[in-house]
Design an enzyme around this catalytic site. Structure first.
Site, PDB file in Angstrom:
ATOM      1  N   HIS A   1       4.439 -10.357   2.938  1.00 27.41           N
ATOM      2  CA  HIS A   1       2.680 -11.044   3.505  1.00 27.41           C
ATOM      3  C   HIS A   1       2.282 -12.093   2.636  1.00 27.41           C
ATOM      4  O   HIS A   1       1.008 -12.486   3.218  1.00 27.41           O
ATOM      5  CB  HIS A   1       2.284 -10.305   5.615  1.00 27.41           C
ATOM      6  CG  HIS A   1       1.488  -9.327   4.927  1.00 27.41           C
ATOM      7  ND1 HIS A   1       0.193  -9.823   4.149  1.00 27.41           N
ATOM      8  CD2 HIS A   1       1.478  -8.333   4.164  1.00 27.41           C
ATOM      9  CE1 HIS A   1      -0.809  -8.963   3.666  1.00 27.41           C
ATOM     10  NE2 HIS A   1      -0.027  -7.930   3.576  1.00 27.41           N
TER      11      HIS A   1
ATOM     12  N   CYS B   1     -10.176  -6.374   1.908  1.00 17.65           N
ATOM     13  CA  CYS B   1      -9.768  -5.050   2.557  1.00 17.65           C
ATOM     14  C   CYS B   1     -11.661  -4.230   2.437  1.00 17.65           C
ATOM     15  O   CYS B   1     -11.674  -3.419   3.014  1.00 17.65           O
ATOM     16  CB  CYS B   1      -9.196  -4.135   1.018  1.00 17.65           C
ATOM     17  SG  CYS B   1      -7.412  -5.249   1.168  1.00 17.65           S
TER      18      CYS B   1
ATOM     19  N   THR C   1       0.825  -1.473  -0.508  1.00 18.72           N
ATOM     20  CA  THR C   1       0.596   0.340   0.033  1.00 18.72           C
ATOM     21  C   THR C   1       1.156   1.255   0.065  1.00 18.72           C
ATOM     22  O   THR C   1       0.563   1.972  -0.781  1.00 18.72           O
ATOM     23  CB  THR C   1      -1.582  -0.199   1.359  1.00 18.72           C
ATOM     24  OG1 THR C   1      -1.499  -1.189   1.249  1.00 18.72           O
ATOM     25  CG2 THR C   1      -2.800   1.407   1.127  1.00 18.72           C
TER      26      THR C   1
ATOM     27  N   GLN D   1       0.457  -9.576  -6.005  1.00 17.63           N
ATOM     28  CA  GLN D   1       0.561 -11.371  -5.153  1.00 17.63           C
ATOM     29  C   GLN D   1       1.108 -12.790  -6.675  1.00 17.63           C
ATOM     30  O   GLN D   1       0.754 -13.267  -6.526  1.00 17.63           O
ATOM     31  CB  GLN D   1      -1.454 -11.456  -5.986  1.00 17.63           C
ATOM     32  CG  GLN D   1      -2.187 -10.843  -4.819  1.00 17.63           C
ATOM     33  CD  GLN D   1      -2.397 -11.593  -4.113  1.00 17.63           C
ATOM     34  OE1 GLN D   1      -2.217 -12.781  -4.042  1.00 17.63           O
ATOM     35  NE2 GLN D   1      -3.339 -11.420  -2.833  1.00 17.63           N
TER      36      GLN D   1
HETATM   37  C1  LIG Z   1      -2.522  -7.494  -0.572  1.00 18.22           C
HETATM   38  C2  LIG Z   1      -2.734  -6.757  -1.268  1.00 18.22           C
HETATM   39  C3  LIG Z   1      -1.917  -5.368  -1.749  1.00 18.22           C
HETATM   40  C4  LIG Z   1      -1.521  -4.481   0.317  1.00 18.22           C
HETATM   41  O1  LIG Z   1      -0.550  -5.186   0.359  1.00 18.22           O
HETATM   42  P1  LIG Z   1      -0.255  -4.512   1.295  1.00 18.22           P
HETATM   43  O2  LIG Z   1       0.814  -5.306   2.036  1.00 18.22           O
HETATM   44  O3  LIG Z   1      -0.911  -5.374   2.568  1.00 18.22           O
HETATM   45  O4  LIG Z   1      -0.727  -3.234   2.353  1.00 18.22           O
HETATM   46  C5  LIG Z   1      -2.129  -4.654  -2.452  1.00 18.22           C
HETATM   47  N1  LIG Z   1      -2.452  -4.650  -4.157  1.00 18.22           N
HETATM   48  C6  LIG Z   1      -2.509  -5.984  -3.672  1.00 18.22           C
HETATM   49  C7  LIG Z   1      -2.591  -7.013  -5.260  1.00 18.22           C
HETATM   50  C8  LIG Z   1      -2.542  -7.170  -2.465  1.00 18.22           C
HETATM   51  O5  LIG Z   1      -2.879  -8.359  -3.150  1.00 18.22           O
END
Ligand SMILES: *Cc1c(COP(=O)(O)O)cnc(C)c1O
Length: 392
Positions: A203, A328, A74, A181
């Site tokens: 993560h 989210c 993010t 992803q």
């Molecule tokens: C999880 C995710 C995010 C956000 O990542 P964070 O490290 O939790 O801020 C952004 N884009 C996609 C496609 C995600 O799957």
């Protein structure tokens, strides 16, 4: 036995035990500040950080100096979009993106609109693909940035980023890819794909939460960014703040493990995922798949259960942890913007569930989950007196 099978690996993954082992010393003895290069404690931290940076950069064919550590994808996305737009606003004030991006991208684009920028949100087809030609046609003289994700977090569709990158490069527009992803899972070559900015997060690849990276191309072309945070000038001024050494070490270890097992892991998860889909569909033929069948992440399965409410179905499947839409947006009751984008109506969207597999799912767990899901569907059908499957 009260078993709970974790099938929400696209929301977050458990930490790999080897990652934890690699991190532990950096919480205890090796606590130095990576910026304190005048003593051994600091240098130890810096060395560890640079080791991880190299591993992470090489995993996408980038160079160490192109990597900036952040708190997660993010933040990386915010830094990339706002940083580039502010730096290059004299060229024009136009961004091109597409409808199935993560909220981190869509909401940052909305913030740019508030600041007076024009944003083109391209549609996707029923499989979730954006057409590279439509990207080409959307680019104008005032376009600064194109942002298209690599793989979708809800439906797993893999976008044709290499084709889009080639167009951006030819049109002299920066290309940003949210690879949250796909990083560590799919082949990524920032040079062949002409990617100028790329966001990833630990993560989602069995690493710790709270650490991410932004790849910022420093050569051919050099991408400049306006920093978003004042401070000590860490990360060559792009992102101030003391580096989270244990997290960075964990991120590096996580990507190292991913590269080692990537091929077998993808194959294993695809086999289990396909078994799940086939078994569920054999028992309940009306169940359909959301997103592309071919170009998709091997661990993603997003299913639509026509005539059944996803929320009720999830409540029935006591032994399976999964989610509707993305983590989210699951806090509100709005149907997922991704489902809308691929043309599912509100009812179909509310009948859809994402199952995402991961490294620590065993074959036994999958068999257990299949049983749970099939029985939950039958149960819910019996209870819904008005049950009438909709034929799409
Ligand atoms: C999880 C995710 C995010 C956000 O990542 P964070 O490290 O939790 O801020 C952004 N884009 C996609 C496609 C995600 O799957």
């Amino acid at each position: 036995m009260n078993k709970l099978v974790y099938l929400d690996n696209q929301a977050t993954t458990p930490l790999d035990p080897d990652v934890l082992m690699a991190m532990l010393p950096y919480f205890r003895d090796k606590f130095g500040n990576a910026a304190s290069v005048h003593h051994a404690f600091g240098r130890e931290g810096k060395e560890a950080v640079e080791g991880s940076r190299k591993l992470l950069a090489e995993s996408i064919q980038g160079r160490s100096r192109d990597i900036i550590f952040t708190s997660g994808a993010t933040e990386s996305i915010n830094l990339a979009i706002k940083g580039v737009c502010k730096k290059y606003q004299n060229k024009g004030q136009h961004i091109v993106t597409q409808n199935t991006e993560h909220k981190a991208v869509l909401d940052t684009c909305a913030a740019m609109e508030q600041a007076g920028w024009r944003v083109t949100y391209l549609p996707v087809d029923s499989d979730g693909f954006v057409n590279p030609q439509s990207v080409f046609h959307a680019i104008g003289k005032d376009t600064v940035l194109v942002a298209v994700m690599h793989a979708n977090n809800e439906i797993g569709t893999i976008q044709p980023v290499a084709k889009i990158g080639a167009i951006c490069s030819q049109e002299n527009v920066f290309f940003m890819v949210d690879a949250s992803q796909s990083f560590g899972k799919l082949e990524i070559n920032v040079n062949e794909m002409c990617i100028d900015l790329l966001a990833a997060t630990a993560h989602k690849i069995y690493g710790p939460k709270g650490i991410g990276l932004l790849y910022v191309r420093q050569k051919d072309p050099k991408v400049k960014l306006e920093m978003q945070m004042e401070g000590g000038g860490h990360e060559r001024g792009f992102r101030s703040g003391t580096l989270a050494v244990p997290q960075i070490v964990g991120f590096g270890k996580a990507v190292e493990l991913c590269l080692e097992v990537k091929k077998e892991e993808n194959q294993r998860l695809a086999t289990l995922r396909d078994l799940m889909f086939k078994s569920i569909q054999d028992a309940h033929p009306e169940v359909i798949c959301n997103g592309s069948q071919e170009q998709r992440l091997t661990h993603n399965m997003n299913l639509c259960f026509p005539g059944l409410e996803a929320e009720s179905l999830i409540m029935k499947m006591k032994g399976v942890a999964c989610s509707t839409g993305s983590a989210c947006s699951s806090a509100n009751l709005e149907p997922s913007h991704v489902m809308k984008a691929i043309g599912r109506d509100t009812e179909m969207a509310h009948s859809s569930i994402r199952f995402s597999l991961g490294r620590f799912n065993t074959e036994d767990e999958i068999h257990f989950a299949i049983d749970e899901i099939i029985h939950a569907i039958s149960d819910l059908k019996k209870k819904s007196l008005r049950y009438q499957p909709i034929n799409n």
